[in-house]
Design a protein around this motif. Structure first.
Motif, PDB file in Angstrom:
ATOM      1  N   ALA A 123       0.827  -1.205   0.000  1.00  0.00           N
ATOM      2  CA  ALA A 123       0.000   0.000   0.000  1.00  0.00           C
ATOM      3  C   ALA A 123       0.862   1.255   0.000  1.00  0.00           C
ATOM      4  N   ASN A 124       1.956   1.245   0.791  1.00  0.00           N
ATOM      5  CA  ASN A 124       2.859   2.400   0.824  1.00  0.00           C
ATOM      6  C   ASN A 124       3.516   2.624  -0.541  1.00  0.00           C
ATOM      7  N   ALA A 125       3.930   1.515  -1.196  1.00  0.00           N
ATOM      8  CA  ALA A 125       4.534   1.641  -2.524  1.00  0.00           C
ATOM      9  C   ALA A 125       3.509   2.178  -3.530  1.00  0.00           C
ATOM     10  N   ALA A 126       2.256   1.728  -3.420  1.00  0.00           N
ATOM     11  CA  ALA A 126       1.203   2.159  -4.344  1.00  0.00           C
ATOM     12  C   ALA A 126       0.951   3.662  -4.238  1.00  0.00           C
TER      13      ALA A 126
ATOM     14  N   LEU B  90      -5.895   2.760   9.281  1.00  0.00           N
ATOM     15  CA  LEU B  90      -6.675   3.953   8.974  1.00  0.00           C
ATOM     16  C   LEU B  90      -5.795   5.094   8.467  1.00  0.00           C
ATOM     17  N   ALA B  91      -4.568   5.192   8.992  1.00  0.00           N
ATOM     18  CA  ALA B  91      -3.678   6.275   8.560  1.00  0.00           C
ATOM     19  C   ALA B  91      -3.338   6.147   7.079  1.00  0.00           C
ATOM     20  N   VAL B  92      -3.134   4.908   6.605  1.00  0.00           N
ATOM     21  CA  VAL B  92      -2.837   4.691   5.184  1.00  0.00           C
ATOM     22  C   VAL B  92      -4.039   5.085   4.335  1.00  0.00           C
ATOM     23  N   ARG B  93      -5.219   4.681   4.769  1.00  0.00           N
ATOM     24  CA  ARG B  93      -6.427   5.038   4.014  1.00  0.00           C
ATOM     25  C   ARG B  93      -6.625   6.557   3.991  1.00  0.00           C
ATOM     26  N   SER B  94      -6.384   7.205   5.152  1.00  0.00           N
ATOM     27  CA  SER B  94      -6.503   8.660   5.226  1.00  0.00           C
ATOM     28  C   SER B  94      -5.558   9.333   4.235  1.00  0.00           C
TER      29      SER B  94
ATOM     30  N   ILE C   5      -6.009   2.491  -1.268  1.00  0.00           N
ATOM     31  CA  ILE C   5      -7.202   2.603  -0.414  1.00  0.00           C
ATOM     32  C   ILE C   5      -7.829   1.231  -0.197  1.00  0.00           C
ATOM     33  N   SER C   6      -7.908   0.413  -1.269  1.00  0.00           N
ATOM     34  CA  SER C   6      -8.482  -0.935  -1.164  1.00  0.00           C
ATOM     35  C   SER C   6      -7.681  -1.802  -0.193  1.00  0.00           C
ATOM     36  N   LEU C   7      -6.338  -1.744  -0.297  1.00  0.00           N
ATOM     37  CA  LEU C   7      -5.486  -2.550   0.600  1.00  0.00           C
ATOM     38  C   LEU C   7      -5.623  -2.101   2.046  1.00  0.00           C
TER      39      LEU C   7
ATOM     40  N   GLU D 180      -5.511   4.770 -10.500  1.00  0.00           N
ATOM     41  CA  GLU D 180      -5.502   3.309 -10.340  1.00  0.00           C
ATOM     42  C   GLU D 180      -4.669   2.910  -9.122  1.00  0.00           C
ATOM     43  N   TYR D 181      -3.470   3.497  -8.984  1.00  0.00           N
ATOM     44  CA  TYR D 181      -2.604   3.135  -7.851  1.00  0.00           C
ATOM     45  C   TYR D 181      -3.160   3.636  -6.521  1.00  0.00           C
ATOM     46  N   VAL D 182      -3.708   4.849  -6.507  1.00  0.00           N
ATOM     47  CA  VAL D 182      -4.229   5.353  -5.243  1.00  0.00           C
ATOM     48  C   VAL D 182      -5.463   4.553  -4.817  1.00  0.00           C
ATOM     49  N   ASP D 183      -6.283   4.100  -5.779  1.00  0.00           N
ATOM     50  CA  ASP D 183      -7.428   3.242  -5.433  1.00  0.00           C
ATOM     51  C   ASP D 183      -6.954   1.889  -4.901  1.00  0.00           C
ATOM     52  N   THR D 184      -5.827   1.370  -5.452  1.00  0.00           N
ATOM     53  CA  THR D 184      -5.243   0.127  -4.915  1.00  0.00           C
ATOM     54  C   THR D 184      -4.815   0.315  -3.467  1.00  0.00           C
TER      55      THR D 184
END
Length: 684
Positions: free
Chosen positions: A265-268, A301-305, A292-294, A286-290
């Motif tokens: 997710a961090n790499a995406a 939650l911090a990654v999704r934020s 958020i999905s992961l 496409e990558y940012v949606d990947t």
């Protein structure tokens, strides 16, 4: 606590029965205090107080100072800072009176640790520096390097990155002289991060390349994936987008291969930012949606934020300010929920409301567009005068929409800019939590290692032996355990269901059962021990369960009769091998585990064998036999292991250990280790 006290009393009685000197008993108690100070505070304090009474009775100032220092560390781990400081200062005074340099330096370092916890950073640095001079004076370079690193961390806490870098570089150079490959991988990464904070990218990238070299050398796939992601992020900050994209792609693909979802997710998110900079908004989305999905899979939650924030920026730059503002609001609400778990349900509700409002707004805009087109068609059918009037009205309407969109975009930009500072604070919080996860796993390893049979206990009863122990992950499902009862020495080689964290949980549970059966229930016959442990496992894992759990362990339990030179043993799925006069004797195990199995439970078989001087007894788990490798990528197999043991059994135990390790590594080559590995050898 009760189990720990019983174990201590058994150990103390053995030492007294063997007529050991008081100093040996005191040293054993101090070692037990050190061994348990991180996970069993009551036992650690019990051992420490017992050692302190005996040391004071003997008038042994050196050992009094040592045990006071160890007990101070226990109180530090308990959070009793005042008590810790009191004991460390007492130990320091005694160490100074007897000119015990090692003790003085250690006390000064421990006092500094307390001051760091109290945010007294300047006082901490002063005490660290005094300890530093003493470690240098007595040529303890390991302690010297450790203190340099501690001072560097304090400087980093104080936002003095230049000074922190100076100390970390000195620590790095010393560890390099000590040839500590694992430590160098971490140290080089820490130095690289500091250079990145200082925007000195050439040096930053040099140390990241070195960190990657050491990480690959120790075959740490997880560490390599994380280094790729961090390296790529810093390359992006330095505007080297081509190399940054390459590094982040490596992090993305390797994380996907090893199922490291969080790092993927961090790499995406990094790749999304790079493609956004390049103007490829489609790939960026496409990558940012990947990402958020992961984040929904990992629960981070911090990654999704952060994903919502980056998506907001991409939409803003692609000319969609309304959508950008909605995603920024989702980011902001989720950011607040990270600091307060009670807000999670409210955020989910608001997130759905925002998505619903966005859909309604889109429908409204589409409807207005249709109505405008219909109105234009009607106007085209009217006279020239009415047409000109309609054009004027249309121009006014168009001007209104342009002005409204301009105001919305301007307000969205102002809102995004006003939140930048808070966004950076959340980024720092995310980095801290990622570090804490890895620290927790390493802390679990220290606990598991402390519960394994100590080298001192084994060497005292079986002087000629070796233990080849190589966990697949940081923690292991394989373990070895020992206990001395009168003239018998009981020694176990066991393989629990699973490996990694699940296997480690099972190993701790089974060690606890073995201690309870031998210490409290006083059962010392191998077959009876396994039968009693099997009952405990079944009761523990199937209590109130709707489905039966067939977890347990395979293993061998040996009981050496040191007076009569005989061996009693019980084997569950794993054999016992004795090599005598170049002849291999293989004893077949029971074909069922220590745990729930198919069909009715059967009693374990007790086997007995007279021993001769020079006999070599080997026990092992299935990890080495199941390892894939060689030219054709096949399993090592038990037969190959037996042939190797016959070939090397006459050599010294340390040499056998070295040969076995090299043979395993050569066979494995570049392939991944498939399971935990444990091989134990004893020469009579």
């Amino acid at each position: 606590m009760k189990k720990a006290l019983l174990l201590f009393l058994v150990t103390a009685n053995i030492l007294l029965f063997s007529q050991k000197a008081d100093t040996v008993l005191i040293d054993k108690l101090i070692e037990d205090c050190k061994r348990t100070e991180l996970f069993n505070f009551d036992s650690a304090l019990y051992y420490g107080e017992k050692a302190l009474r005996l040391s004071e009775k003997a008038g042994d100032s050196l050992r009094i100072a040592t045990v006071l220092r160890r007990m101070g560390n226990v109180h530090l781990n308990l959070g009793n800072l005042d008590k810790c400081l009191e004991l460390q200062k007492k130990s320091l005074r005694i160490s100074e009176n007897i000119n015990y340099k090692q003790g003085i330096a250690s006390c000064l370092s421990n006092i500094a640790n307390v001051e760091v916890a109290q945010s007294l950073n300047n006082d901490a640095i002063e005490h660290y520096q005094k300890a530093l001079l003493i470690f240098l004076e007595i040529n303890d370079m390991k302690g010297y390097a450790r203190i340099l690193g501690n001072i560097g961390l304090v400087c980093q806490f104080m936002k003095d990155n230049k000074k922190a870098l100076n100390y970390q570089l000195k620590s790095y150079e010393i560890r390099k002289q000590l040839k500590d490959t694992v430590g160098l991988s971490l140290a080089a990464g820490n130095v690289g991060n500091l250079y990145g904070e200082l925007k000195r990218y050439d040096s930053c990238f040099h140390f990241f390349e070195e960190a990657l070299f050491y990480s690959k050398r120790i075959n740490s796939l997880q560490g390599t994936a994380i280094l790729y992601a961090n390296y790529g992020s810093l390359l992006k900050d330095s505007k080297d987008f081509t190399k940054a994209e390459r590094m982040l792609q490596k992090a993305y693909l390797l994380s996907e291969e090893i199922h490291e979802i969080s790092n993927k997710a961090n790499a995406a998110i990094g790749l999304a930012q790079i493609f956004a900079i390049k103007g490829d908004h489609k790939k960026a989305l496409e990558y940012v949606d990947t990402c958020i999905s992961l984040s929904f899979k990992t629960g981070e939650l911090a990654v999704r934020s952060n994903g919502y924030k980056v998506k907001s920026e991409i939409l803003k730059n692609s000319g969609k300010p309304v959508d950008a503002l909605k995603y920024f609001e989702m980011h902001y609400l989720l950011k607040d929920s990270i600091l307060n778990d009670e807000n999670k349900a409210d955020f989910a509700k608001k997130e759905m409301q925002l998505q619903h409002e966005q859909e309604k707004l889109q429908q409204k805009l589409e409807q207005e567009k249709k109505e405008a087109i219909a109105g234009e068609k009607i106007k085209q059918q009217k006279t020239i005068q009415i047409f000109l009037f309609s054009i004027l009205i249309g121009f006014i309407i168009l001007s209104f929409y342009i002005y409204r969109n301009y105001k919305q975009k301007k307000n969205a930009n102002l809102a995004l800019e006003s939140k930048n500072k808070e966004i950076e604070e959340q980024r720092s919080l995310l980095e801290t939590k990622n570090s804490e996860i890895l620290d927790s796993i390493h802390y679990a390893k220290r606990i598991q290692t402390a519960l394994l049979a100590s080298e001192n206990l084994i060497s005292e009863h079986l002087p000629e032996h070796f233990i080849f122990y190589k966990p697949k992950d940081i923690v292991s499902g394989d373990f070895y355990w020992a206990s001395a009862v009168d003239s018998k020495f009981i020694f176990a080689t066991c393989d629990c269901t699973g490996h990694g964290v699940p296997g480690a949980f099972m190993s701790l549970l089974n060690i606890s059962f073995l201690n309870e059966v031998t210490s409290q229930k006083k059962i010392i016959q191998p077959d009876k021990i396994f039968e009693e442990v099997r009952k405990d496992i079944i009761n523990a894992l199937n209590k109130d369960a709707k489905e039966e759990t067939k977890d347990g362990m395979d293993g061998v339990l040996l009981s050496y009769d040191l007076k009569n030179n005989t061996l009693e043993f019980t084997a569950a799925n794993n054999p016992v091998i004795i090599i005598r006069n170049n002849e291999l004797l293989k004893f077949t195990p029971d074909k069922f585990p220590v745990g729930l199995s198919h069909g009715a439970l059967k009693p374990f078989t007790l086997q007995t064998q007279d021993l001769m001087k020079g006999d070599c007894i080997y026990t092992f788990t299935d990890g080495i036999s199941d390892q894939f490798g060689g030219e054709k990528g096949k399993k090592f197999k038990q037969k190959r292991l037996e042939e190797l043991l016959v070939k090397i059994h006459t050599r010294p135990m340390s040499e056998q250990h070295e040969i076995l390790g090299k043979e395993f590594e050569n066979w494995k080559g570049s392939l991944e280790q498939v399971d935990d590995v444990l091989v134990i050898a004893v020469r009579i």
